[in-house]
Design an enzyme around this catalytic site. Structure first.
Site, short mmCIF file in Angstrom:
data_model
loop_
_atom_site.label_atom_id
_atom_site.label_comp_id
_atom_site.label_asym_id
_atom_site.label_seq_id
_atom_site.Cartn_x
_atom_site.Cartn_y
_atom_site.Cartn_z
N ASP A 574 0.86 -1.18 0.00
CA ASP A 574 0.00 0.00 0.00
C ASP A 574 0.90 1.24 0.00
O ASP A 574 2.12 1.14 0.14
CB ASP A 574 -0.88 -0.03 1.25
CG ASP A 574 -2.09 0.89 1.16
OD1 ASP A 574 -2.28 1.53 0.11
OD2 ASP A 574 -2.83 0.98 2.16
N ARG A 634 -1.43 -0.86 -4.62
CA ARG A 634 -2.34 0.26 -4.88
C ARG A 634 -1.83 1.10 -6.06
O ARG A 634 -2.59 1.50 -6.92
CB ARG A 634 -2.52 1.14 -3.64
CG ARG A 634 -3.66 2.14 -3.81
CD ARG A 634 -4.00 2.86 -2.52
NE ARG A 634 -2.98 3.80 -2.10
CZ ARG A 634 -3.07 4.56 -1.01
NH1 ARG A 634 -4.15 4.48 -0.23
NH2 ARG A 634 -2.10 5.40 -0.69
N ASP A 650 -9.07 3.73 -1.84
CA ASP A 650 -9.90 4.06 -0.68
C ASP A 650 -11.24 4.65 -1.12
O ASP A 650 -11.46 5.86 -1.08
CB ASP A 650 -9.15 5.04 0.22
CG ASP A 650 -7.89 4.41 0.81
OD1 ASP A 650 -7.77 3.18 0.76
OD2 ASP A 650 -7.02 5.15 1.29
N HIS A 708 -13.22 -4.98 2.56
CA HIS A 708 -12.25 -4.22 3.36
C HIS A 708 -12.94 -2.99 3.91
O HIS A 708 -13.90 -2.48 3.32
CB HIS A 708 -11.05 -3.82 2.48
CG HIS A 708 -9.94 -3.16 3.24
ND1 HIS A 708 -9.36 -3.71 4.35
CD2 HIS A 708 -9.29 -1.98 3.03
CE1 HIS A 708 -8.41 -2.90 4.80
NE2 HIS A 708 -8.36 -1.84 4.01
#
Length: 976
Positions: A574, A634, A650, A708
């Site tokens: 990440d 990511r 996100d 998540h």
């Protein structure tokens, strides 16, 4: 985030970063505790910053990016560039030609390569740059094989080249410089047809540059064109109306050229202006796709009147929907499609890049002999595309198709295909930030068994570490990681732990001391180790562009280095854009320095690519090269598909975020990255039960399937929303598991050919213009059409079933529908509209167990959907599900199934693959079949045996029970 030694977490975000509402004290960086007053002041300061941080003003617009502003200020027509045709040099691999900017007299070198597979590569660089300009390494899997180019014709104004195949030609026009690619009498693509090419040469600043101009002009002699006179390059005829461009060239201190400030962050720009830009015109094309990552529609929109699409890997907080802002990854690949052809463009540049798209008509960019290639040009629609990058060179690959699958294959030949994932990784993943401790992990794991819900992987976020020191475990919360992992392994389950690329600066932390001692951190412009703020507080950033750093990082995944790790522990990278909380736009300063002196501005979009590369290599090495890795990233770039999976970052628990996950993953699939998914339920906020159920249903039909959630959201395990909702979620997850043989085969094809697993409708129906803008439905492989329910309180959805004469079967009821039509499908909260295409065969395993590995030897069911000719075909790939033996030892099965003339057969689709499997065929379900009088099966070399069957008349479905043949056998089934 840690501020002044206190771990401050609130319900919003610093810049683009997840934060939580709990306060946790940690050892102060300066060695002393803060007073309450200091903490409160820090809190208020941070709170104000956080409120501002969610604003788009924290990220640049084109107007605020000086090179984008300069590039965009150049208007169409009156290009200063001219091709010097007498400089033509023809070699076995390429043709070379000099270009001259007639305003500043800077010579450029044009190189054109004909590539195998119907591609053309165009490179433009300075002929003699002041210093080398960055060219992207490691993304291409090889030096692309070339085909000879032939000079077909040449006169004083143009040059005509044959591109390998006779039907494709490249026409170079001298003044103004322009290139056109044609086939037959059709113009496919024009380059610099609007005169928007800009190549900012490297130069010395102001007075120092002027001193060298005389010497330079003596040193670099550019040959003359016929009729140019005796003055060489300096006396070349100037194009009309270039006053504005000349003025721009002469203003060396224009704002942002030699230094730039955004908010409080200064960029020293020691190399001065160095941007490049080029325009492309696509006559006959109205639909373009690709250039992820953006939270926007599948079909790219025109950017006139707004910002261009931006490609610059950034940590963007709770990103907005339907705008061209940059997000976590960048793939500079665009596809253009119409009913006759698909083209692709790959702009190989890792610097900050902006892409303008505009609509036009072909007549506005044609002149002279090119008018002969586009009849009725003034009425033909055209899309114009303009690429603009901050540094590097122009290096672009034109992929000429002509079919969508040709373009996928062409791009895969350049950057590689999707890595074949281990089977467990395409099953269901359970995650949140964070599972608290070992007992929490054990309880969640047991909960799935108690509620009879399959899952394969449980995830640990940053809180599992010892003070955000990656490759470690919190000694209080996770004191016995191997026991925890062994418990999961006993159920054939896995774990993923997060390993981010920012390293806590702590003299007692072995990762930091090793990177520091090896001098492998990214440097500031002054030569010291670059430090930024991230989860651990003050952090260093390893220079992953350095092969030595990548090799060392890979070695840290060895079982004796990553203490507590086992073979069923995998990795999540990440924050690898890279995210720097206190950096400009929440990322690294552009004037930091990497290996060989390259600035971060040159390599920015490669950083995450290299992090995932090194991590995947570490997992391979720890197994001695036998086990396939699983790494989620990511950030990404072209070629990231070779190393693992990507997710959309996100997102939020909102219906619009559920809906946008489809075009986001479809865009990635079109540009090579098939292994894509979105956080099920949304990362931020708390979803309603209806939204959560719908998201599970959608996620079950996306390539990467992971739930998540943010630290501050209520727990979301599937059994926490009442029995009715639990059963709906369980049903969706079980559908995913039943279809794993189909998913795995689709990934095998992606690995072999580059074709996306999850693909837009137009890929399968390229001539149907009604598919060109569909965002809310898509195909999985060539067999399944999926239209998730994406609207709140929906009682029905519209599904477009393409193909005149095409049959479509409801995957749940087996009801047959005819294409081409818009079908209204009533839905309940338990509905997932999925249709199997007539003419396909889909393998399934309908016995669902606790994890995918538990089903290894379980029997298969074939679902045969007959087309209008009562025929169908399909295939299935089988191997051990986790090693490279399918490649290194040819240990695999690839079976081809065909149904025709009431006979279903299974034959090997590979002459080399062999694999022993205990799995067998349990059932065959034939949709659209009339009732037979008998069914029998014959195995190669054996006798014909009768089989039991059932027949349902409405809708007509024939179910053949227990053929009981091994999955590896050749057999023939007769329906009489």
């Amino acid at each position: 985030t840690s501020v002044g030694g206190v771990d401050v977490n609130v319900t919003t975000s610093f810049g683009g970063v997840r934060v939580s509402s709990s306060w946790a004290k940690m050892a102060p960086l300066a060695g002393e505790r803060l007073s309450l007053r200091q903490i409160l002041v820090t809190w208020v300061t941070l709170y104000v910053a956080l409120i501002e941080a969610v604003d788009r003003s924290n990220f640049k617009t084109c107007e605020q990016s000086s090179f984008c502003k300069r590039q965009r200020s150049v208007k169409p027509e009156h290009s200063p560039y001219r091709a010097l045709l007498n400089s033509l040099e023809v070699t076995e691999k390429s043709i070379k030609l000099q270009l001259i900017n007639e305003v500043n007299k800077v010579p450029l070198l044009l190189e054109v390569y004909g590539l195998q597979g119907n591609m053309t590569r165009i490179k433009i660089n300075e002929l003699i740059p002041l210093k080398p300009r960055f060219e992207v390494p490691d993304v291409l899997i090889q030096d692309p094989p070339t085909v000879p180019l032939t000079v077909i014709g040449k006169d004083e104004s143009s040059l005509e080249l044959g591109l390998g195949r006779d039907q494709y030609k490249l026409i170079v026009t001298s003044k103004p410089f322009r290139m056109d690619i044609t086939t037959g009498n059709e113009l496919l693509l024009s380059i610099n047809s609007r005169g928007l090419m800009v190549f900012e040469h490297l130069r010395k600043r102001k007075d120092s540059e002027k001193k060298d101009e005389t010497a330079e002009s003596e040193e670099v002699k550019t040959e003359q064109e016929p009729g140019d006179g005796d003055g060489g390059a300096d006396s070349l005829e100037k194009p009309e109306d270039t006053d504005a461009q000349k003025e721009s060239e002469e203003v060396e201190d224009e704002a942002g050229m030699w230094d730039e400030t955004f908010k409080s962050h200064a960029d020293s720009k020691p190399n001065g202006p160095s941007s490049v830009g080029l325009d492309f015109s696509l006559p006959g094309f109205e639909h373009v796709y690709g250039i992820p990552e953006h939270a926007d529609s599948l079909k790219l929109k025109t950017t006139e009147g707004g910002d261009p699409y931006r490609l610059y890997n950034l940590d963007v907080f709770q990103y907005e929907i339907a705008n061209p802002m940059a997000l976590y990854g960048s793939v500079p690949v665009m596809l253009a499609h119409n009913a006759r052809r698909t083209l692709g463009m790959f702009w190989l540049n890792a610097a900050e890049t902006w892409v303008d798209i505009s609509s036009n008509t072909a007549g506005k960019t044609l002149f002279g002999k090119m008018l002969d290639y586009v009849q009725g040009a003034n009425e033909i629609p055209q899309t114009d595309v303009r690429w603009m990058s901050e540094s590097g060179i122009i290096d672009v690959f034109v992929m000429l198709g002509p079919s969508p699958f040709d373009v996928f294959k062409q791009y895969a030949s350049l950057t590689g295909t999707q890595a074949l994932p281990p089977l467990f990784s395409i099953a269901y993943h359970q995650s949140r930030w964070n599972y608290n401790d070992e007992s929490d992990v054990q309880a969640v794991d047991a909960g799935f068994d108690q509620h009879d819900i399959p899952y394969d992987v449980i995830w640990l976020d940053i809180e599992h570490t010892d003070g955000k020191r990656y490759f470690t475990w919190d000694p209080n919360k996770f004191p016995s990681p191997k026991d925890m992992l062994q418990n999961l392994a006993s159920k054939k389950r896995k774990m993923v732990s997060i390993v981010d690329p920012h390293i806590k600066i702590d003299s007692g932390y072995k990762i930091h001391t090793a990177v520091q001692s090896k001098n492998l951190y990214v440097k500031t412009k002054d030569g010291s180790d670059y430090e930024g703020w991230c989860w651990p507080g003050s952090a260093g950033y390893p220079d992953f562009t350095n092969p030595e750093m990548r090799s060392w990082w890979a070695s840290m995944f060895a079982y004796d280095q990553y203490e507590g790790s086992m073979e069923n522990l995998y990795t999540w990278n990440d924050m690898n854009e890279p995210s720097v909380f206190n950096g400009p736009e929440v990322t690294m300063h552009k004037d930091t320095v990497h290996m060989d002196g390259w600035e971060h501005r040159d390599v920015h979009n490669l950083y995450a690519f290299y992090v995932q590369m090194a991590t995947a290599e570490g997992q391979i090495q720890r197994s001695g090269g036998t086990e396939r890795p699983f790494v989620l990233t990511r950030g990404f770039f072209s070629g990231s598909q070779r190393f693992g999976a990507v997710w959309t970052g996100d997102n939020s628990a909102e219906w619009d975020h559920l809906k946008i996950s489809l075009p986001m993953c479809l865009s990635m699939g079109l540009t090579g990255i098939s292994f894509c998914g979105a956080d099920v339920g949304g990362f931020f906020k708390h979803p309603s039960t209806e939204l959560l159920v719908r998201w599970y249903q959608a996620g079950a039909y996306q390539p990467f399937f992971r739930a998540h959630a943010h630290l501050d959201t209520p727990r979301r395990e599937p059994w926490l929303f009442g029995d009715d909702n639990k059963l709906l979620i369980r049903a969706a997850i079980r559908q995913r598991y039943a279809l794993l043989p189909f998913w795995y085969t689709a990934f095998y094809h992606a690995h072999r050919t580059g074709a996306p697993v999850m693909r837009p409708m137009w890929v399968e129906f390229p001539q149907d213009v009604d598919t060109f803008s569909l965002d809310e439905q898509y195909m999985l492989g060539s067999a399944l059409l999926v239209r998730p329910v994406l609207e709140q309180n929906a009682h029905g959805v519209q599904v477009y079933l393409p193909g005149i004469g095409q049959f479509w079967y409801d995957a749940h009821t087996h009801q047959r529908h005819h294409g081409r039509q818009n079908l209204y499908v009533p839905v309940t909260l338990g509905s997932i509209p999925v249709f199997q295409r007539g003419g396909t065969i889909v393998p399934r395993k309908d016995r669902v167990r606790r994890s995918s590995s538990c089903t290894h030897d379980d029997p298969y069911t074939l679902y045969v959907a007959l087309d209008s000719q009562n025929a169908a075909e399909g295939d299935m790939f089988v191997d051990d599900g986790h090693t490279f033996n399918f490649e290194t030892k040819n240990e695999f099965l690839h079976r081809r199934f065909t149904f025709a003339n009431n006979v279903l057969s299974s034959r090997s689709a590979s002459s080399t693959g062999q694999f022993h499997s205990a799995a067998w065929l349990e059932r065959v379900v034939i949709m659209g079949a009339p009732r037979p009088s008998s069914v029998a099966i014959k195995v190669a070399g054996g006798q014909e045996l009768p089989l039991a069957f059932d027949h349902q008349p409405t809708p007509p479905v024939l179910t053949v029970r227990k053929p009981a043949v091994n999955v590896a056998a050749d057999w023939t089934l007769y329906v009489r």
